[in-house]
Design a protein around this motif. Structure first.
Motif, PDB file in Angstrom:
ATOM      1  N   HIS A 125       0.735  -1.220   0.070  1.00  0.00           N
ATOM      2  CA  HIS A 125       0.069  -0.036   0.089  1.00  0.00           C
ATOM      3  C   HIS A 125       0.943   1.269   0.000  1.00  0.00           C
ATOM      4  O   HIS A 125       0.743   2.150   0.820  1.00  0.00           O
ATOM      5  CB  HIS A 125      -0.967  -0.062   1.328  1.00  0.00           C
ATOM      6  CG  HIS A 125      -2.395   0.574   1.087  1.00  0.00           C
ATOM      7  ND1 HIS A 125      -3.489   0.176   1.388  1.00  0.00           N
ATOM      8  CD2 HIS A 125      -2.340   1.751   0.071  1.00  0.00           C
ATOM      9  CE1 HIS A 125      -4.483   1.296   1.165  1.00  0.00           C
ATOM     10  NE2 HIS A 125      -3.843   2.191   0.096  1.00  0.00           N
ATOM     11  N   SER A 126       1.656   1.330  -0.857  1.00  0.00           N
ATOM     12  CA  SER A 126       2.714   2.374  -0.902  1.00  0.00           C
ATOM     13  C   SER A 126       2.802   3.287  -2.143  1.00  0.00           C
ATOM     14  O   SER A 126       3.574   4.123  -2.367  1.00  0.00           O
ATOM     15  CB  SER A 126       4.150   1.611  -0.764  1.00  0.00           C
ATOM     16  OG  SER A 126       4.477   0.608  -1.808  1.00  0.00           O
ATOM     17  N   ALA A 127       1.762   2.909  -3.079  1.00  0.00           N
ATOM     18  CA  ALA A 127       1.943   3.661  -4.391  1.00  0.00           C
ATOM     19  C   ALA A 127       1.928   5.319  -4.142  1.00  0.00           C
ATOM     20  O   ALA A 127       2.523   6.010  -4.968  1.00  0.00           O
ATOM     21  CB  ALA A 127       0.487   3.407  -4.973  1.00  0.00           C
ATOM     22  N   ALA A 128       0.948   5.676  -3.003  1.00  0.00           N
ATOM     23  CA  ALA A 128       1.123   7.268  -2.729  1.00  0.00           C
ATOM     24  C   ALA A 128       2.191   7.833  -1.677  1.00  0.00           C
ATOM     25  O   ALA A 128       2.312   8.693  -1.350  1.00  0.00           O
ATOM     26  CB  ALA A 128      -0.156   7.475  -2.196  1.00  0.00           C
ATOM     27  N   GLN A 129       3.235   6.691  -1.596  1.00  0.00           N
ATOM     28  CA  GLN A 129       4.244   7.295  -0.665  1.00  0.00           C
ATOM     29  C   GLN A 129       5.382   7.872  -1.462  1.00  0.00           C
ATOM     30  O   GLN A 129       6.493   7.194  -1.466  1.00  0.00           O
ATOM     31  CB  GLN A 129       4.758   5.774   0.090  1.00  0.00           C
ATOM     32  CG  GLN A 129       3.703   5.225   0.928  1.00  0.00           C
ATOM     33  CD  GLN A 129       3.067   6.023   2.038  1.00  0.00           C
ATOM     34  OE1 GLN A 129       3.649   6.459   2.986  1.00  0.00           O
ATOM     35  NE2 GLN A 129       1.871   6.328   1.977  1.00  0.00           N
ATOM     36  N   THR A 130       5.238   8.978  -1.991  1.00  0.00           N
ATOM     37  CA  THR A 130       6.252   9.876  -2.732  1.00  0.00           C
ATOM     38  C   THR A 130       6.389  11.019  -1.990  1.00  0.00           C
ATOM     39  O   THR A 130       5.375  11.436  -1.196  1.00  0.00           O
ATOM     40  CB  THR A 130       5.914   9.822  -4.268  1.00  0.00           C
ATOM     41  OG1 THR A 130       4.625  10.859  -4.243  1.00  0.00           O
ATOM     42  CG2 THR A 130       5.728   8.701  -4.923  1.00  0.00           C
ATOM     43  N   GLU A 131       7.289  11.765  -2.165  1.00  0.00           N
ATOM     44  CA  GLU A 131       7.485  13.090  -1.615  1.00  0.00           C
ATOM     45  C   GLU A 131       6.296  13.886  -2.086  1.00  0.00           C
ATOM     46  O   GLU A 131       5.502  14.611  -1.123  1.00  0.00           O
ATOM     47  CB  GLU A 131       8.818  13.717  -1.958  1.00  0.00           C
ATOM     48  CG  GLU A 131      10.050  13.063  -1.406  1.00  0.00           C
ATOM     49  CD  GLU A 131      11.269  13.718  -1.465  1.00  0.00           C
ATOM     50  OE1 GLU A 131      11.267  14.915  -2.231  1.00  0.00           O
ATOM     51  OE2 GLU A 131      12.296  13.104  -1.308  1.00  0.00           O
ATOM     52  N   GLU A 132       5.886  14.036  -3.429  1.00  0.00           N
ATOM     53  CA  GLU A 132       4.984  14.838  -3.834  1.00  0.00           C
ATOM     54  C   GLU A 132       3.695  14.365  -3.241  1.00  0.00           C
ATOM     55  O   GLU A 132       2.600  15.161  -3.075  1.00  0.00           O
ATOM     56  CB  GLU A 132       4.990  14.707  -5.182  1.00  0.00           C
ATOM     57  CG  GLU A 132       6.201  15.306  -5.912  1.00  0.00           C
ATOM     58  CD  GLU A 132       7.483  14.121  -5.988  1.00  0.00           C
ATOM     59  OE1 GLU A 132       8.245  14.801  -6.673  1.00  0.00           O
ATOM     60  OE2 GLU A 132       7.281  12.958  -5.526  1.00  0.00           O
ATOM     61  N   GLY A 133       3.072  13.032  -3.228  1.00  0.00           N
ATOM     62  CA  GLY A 133       1.887  12.621  -2.930  1.00  0.00           C
ATOM     63  C   GLY A 133       1.729  12.783  -1.534  1.00  0.00           C
ATOM     64  O   GLY A 133       0.696  13.319  -1.141  1.00  0.00           O
ATOM     65  N   LEU A 134       2.767  12.413  -0.700  1.00  0.00           N
ATOM     66  CA  LEU A 134       2.317  12.935   0.685  1.00  0.00           C
ATOM     67  C   LEU A 134       2.073  14.153   1.075  1.00  0.00           C
ATOM     68  O   LEU A 134       1.332  14.615   1.907  1.00  0.00           O
ATOM     69  CB  LEU A 134       3.592  12.021   1.628  1.00  0.00           C
ATOM     70  CG  LEU A 134       3.625  10.722   1.742  1.00  0.00           C
ATOM     71  CD1 LEU A 134       4.978  10.209   2.178  1.00  0.00           C
ATOM     72  CD2 LEU A 134       2.544  10.085   2.667  1.00  0.00           C
ATOM     73  N   ARG A 135       3.199  14.968   0.485  1.00  0.00           N
ATOM     74  CA  ARG A 135       2.834  16.516   0.466  1.00  0.00           C
ATOM     75  C   ARG A 135       1.442  17.057   0.050  1.00  0.00           C
ATOM     76  O   ARG A 135       0.906  17.885   0.808  1.00  0.00           O
ATOM     77  CB  ARG A 135       4.160  17.161  -0.075  1.00  0.00           C
ATOM     78  CG  ARG A 135       4.087  18.857   0.412  1.00  0.00           C
ATOM     79  CD  ARG A 135       5.466  19.510  -0.350  1.00  0.00           C
ATOM     80  NE  ARG A 135       5.415  19.141  -1.728  1.00  0.00           N
ATOM     81  CZ  ARG A 135       6.494  18.443  -2.329  1.00  0.00           C
ATOM     82  NH1 ARG A 135       7.224  17.622  -1.608  1.00  0.00           N
ATOM     83  NH2 ARG A 135       6.333  18.277  -3.634  1.00  0.00           N
ATOM     84  N   ASN A 136       1.197  16.805  -0.957  1.00  0.00           N
ATOM     85  CA  ASN A 136       0.027  17.089  -1.347  1.00  0.00           C
ATOM     86  C   ASN A 136      -1.174  16.530  -0.491  1.00  0.00           C
ATOM     87  O   ASN A 136      -2.248  17.384  -0.518  1.00  0.00           O
ATOM     88  CB  ASN A 136      -0.449  16.396  -2.982  1.00  0.00           C
ATOM     89  CG  ASN A 136       0.513  16.832  -4.032  1.00  0.00           C
ATOM     90  OD1 ASN A 136       1.010  17.936  -3.911  1.00  0.00           O
ATOM     91  ND2 ASN A 136       0.526  16.474  -5.201  1.00  0.00           N
ATOM     92  N   MET A 137      -1.302  15.331  -0.316  1.00  0.00           N
ATOM     93  CA  MET A 137      -2.323  15.023   0.646  1.00  0.00           C
ATOM     94  C   MET A 137      -2.112  15.693   1.889  1.00  0.00           C
ATOM     95  O   MET A 137      -3.427  16.259   2.530  1.00  0.00           O
ATOM     96  CB  MET A 137      -2.029  13.416   0.909  1.00  0.00           C
ATOM     97  CG  MET A 137      -2.512  12.351  -0.135  1.00  0.00           C
ATOM     98  SD  MET A 137      -2.460  10.655   0.110  1.00  0.00           S
ATOM     99  CE  MET A 137      -0.828  10.447   0.254  1.00  0.00           C
ATOM    100  N   ALA A 138      -1.178  15.739   2.698  1.00  0.00           N
ATOM    101  CA  ALA A 138      -1.095  16.387   3.789  1.00  0.00           C
ATOM    102  C   ALA A 138      -1.532  17.982   3.926  1.00  0.00           C
ATOM    103  O   ALA A 138      -2.417  18.664   4.715  1.00  0.00           O
ATOM    104  CB  ALA A 138       0.431  16.470   4.405  1.00  0.00           C
ATOM    105  N   THR A 139      -1.085  18.749   2.764  1.00  0.00           N
ATOM    106  CA  THR A 139      -1.508  20.055   2.747  1.00  0.00           C
ATOM    107  C   THR A 139      -3.104  20.163   2.416  1.00  0.00           C
ATOM    108  O   THR A 139      -3.536  20.909   2.710  1.00  0.00           O
ATOM    109  CB  THR A 139      -0.565  20.772   1.861  1.00  0.00           C
ATOM    110  OG1 THR A 139      -0.572  20.305   0.631  1.00  0.00           O
ATOM    111  CG2 THR A 139       0.679  21.153   2.221  1.00  0.00           C
ATOM    112  N   MET A 140      -3.704  19.326   1.540  1.00  0.00           N
ATOM    113  CA  MET A 140      -4.951  19.518   1.169  1.00  0.00           C
ATOM    114  C   MET A 140      -5.902  19.288   2.415  1.00  0.00           C
ATOM    115  O   MET A 140      -6.854  20.013   2.605  1.00  0.00           O
ATOM    116  CB  MET A 140      -5.401  18.545   0.011  1.00  0.00           C
ATOM    117  CG  MET A 140      -4.929  18.762  -1.373  1.00  0.00           C
ATOM    118  SD  MET A 140      -5.125  17.789  -2.671  1.00  0.00           S
ATOM    119  CE  MET A 140      -6.748  17.702  -2.835  1.00  0.00           C
ATOM    120  N   VAL A 141      -5.474  18.123   3.198  1.00  0.00           N
ATOM    121  CA  VAL A 141      -6.492  17.698   4.272  1.00  0.00           C
ATOM    122  C   VAL A 141      -6.429  18.642   5.453  1.00  0.00           C
ATOM    123  O   VAL A 141      -7.216  19.046   6.116  1.00  0.00           O
ATOM    124  CB  VAL A 141      -6.076  16.425   4.854  1.00  0.00           C
ATOM    125  CG1 VAL A 141      -4.868  16.325   5.509  1.00  0.00           C
ATOM    126  CG2 VAL A 141      -7.428  15.881   5.585  1.00  0.00           C
TER     127      VAL A 141
END
Length: 329
Positions: free
Chosen positions: A276-292
């Motif tokens: 379950h690591s598809a979104a575990q990128t620098e960009e993906g994690l940053r996007n999810m964190a800032t959006m939420v």
């Protein structure tokens, strides 16, 4: 209360609120922290269920750090006047790239080639033949943000023919850019060299890829699941691989997470599995964190969220019925 997020989003929340970090697997700690929390931000672990919501008397918003929200009891949240928000589109590129990596890796027998090379068997290079993905047919089940981006990338990048199955037809301009044709589910299975699943998990999609579906799938198809584990009957997939109905199977998600050590698919050479690591990128994690973080702070500040899961008007209606202070100005 947060269950782990990128520093970019965490910083936004810390500037506006007191933050408590809680292990989502520790249900007692989560329940204790939720009792006087105004907001909860959750990733994938730990259910935000009716009992937890009922005990969180001050709760105004639940933020899902990600796209799937099947572990959140959304109707229960609405009934208690709690807004739920999520982060659609934050990891679209990450998941799309993950699917393509699995398509290529399975087509070229990467799992076998890597292990045999590590074992000193260089001669394996002449004993197995891979295949090109260029010009083949990709079937996409669920044509939302990720499905559309995948279709576009594979059509424009690899000249693939794209079929999709969805309950709604995509706009014409989307279909044209992805070279996509909407077809029935069984027709898609019968024609596709690759099938990629991009569905939410609900009663209609649970075990959608079952033995009956696999009986209709094109011989030597590669099946990929990066949405939710329970969409697939994993035992049926293992049997289809044994019977050589499938060329290979790729998955980033499992029916039970983490999967048991005796899982029927782990360790096979005709599969590519990731945790379950598809979104575990620098960009993906940053996007999810800032959006939420932004949407949770929107709700706490009396502004309607950009990405609500449940209808803000329905939430306000329930709050009025319960005699609670309105969320929105």
């Amino acid at each position: 209360m947060l269950t782990g997020m990128d520093e970019a989003g965490l910083r936004l929340v810390k500037e506006a609120a007191q933050v408590r970090m809680v292990d989502p697997k520790d249900r007692e700690a989560v329940a204790a922290a939720a009792r006087d929390a105004d907001a909860i931000i959750t990733r994938t672990a730990g259910a935000i269920d009716a009992p937890l919501l009922g005990a969180a008397k001050r709760l105004r918003v639940v933020g899902r750090h990600g796209v799937g929200f099947d572990h959140i009891d959304v109707p229960a949240a609405t009934a208690r006047g709690v807004q739920v928000v999520y982060t659609p589109g934050a990891n679209t590129e990450d998941v799309c790239e993950h699917v393509i990596a699995m398509m290529i890796g399975l087509s070229k027998h990467f799992p076998t080639m890597i292990r045999e090379l590590e074992a000193g068997n260089y001669a394996v290079r002449t004993t197995m033949r891979g295949r090109e993905i260029r010009g083949r047919t990709l079937g996409i089940v669920g044509f939302g943000r990720i499905g559309r981006r995948l279709g576009e990338a594979c059509h424009l990048g690899f000249g693939m023919r794209v079929l999709y199955h969805d309950i709604v037809q995509a706009p014409e301009e989307v279909e044209l850019r992805a070279g996509a044709l909407r077809v029935g589910y069984v027709e898609l299975l019968r024609q596709s060299d690759y099938v990629s699943l991009h569905l939410p998990l609900d009663a209609s999609t649970r075990r959608m890829m079952d033995r009956a579906s696999l009986a209709n799938i094109k011989e030597d198809c590669i099946l990929i699941n990066t949405c939710r584990g329970p969409v697939v009957d994993e035992e049926a997939v293992a049997d289809a691989l044994d019977a050589r109905l499938l060329w290979g199977y790729g998955a980033d998600v499992f029916d039970v997470e983490p999967p048991p050590l005796d899982h029927p698919l782990i360790g096979r050479r005709d599969v590519m599995l990731t945790p379950h690591s598809a979104a575990q990128t620098e960009e993906g994690l940053r996007n999810m964190a800032t959006m939420v973080a932004r949407d949770v702070l929107n709700v706490l500040s009396g502004r309607r969220p950009d990405n609500p899961v449940n209808d803000p008007f329905a939430v306000e209606r329930e709050r009025t019925a319960l005699g609670l202070e309105p969320l929105y100005r």
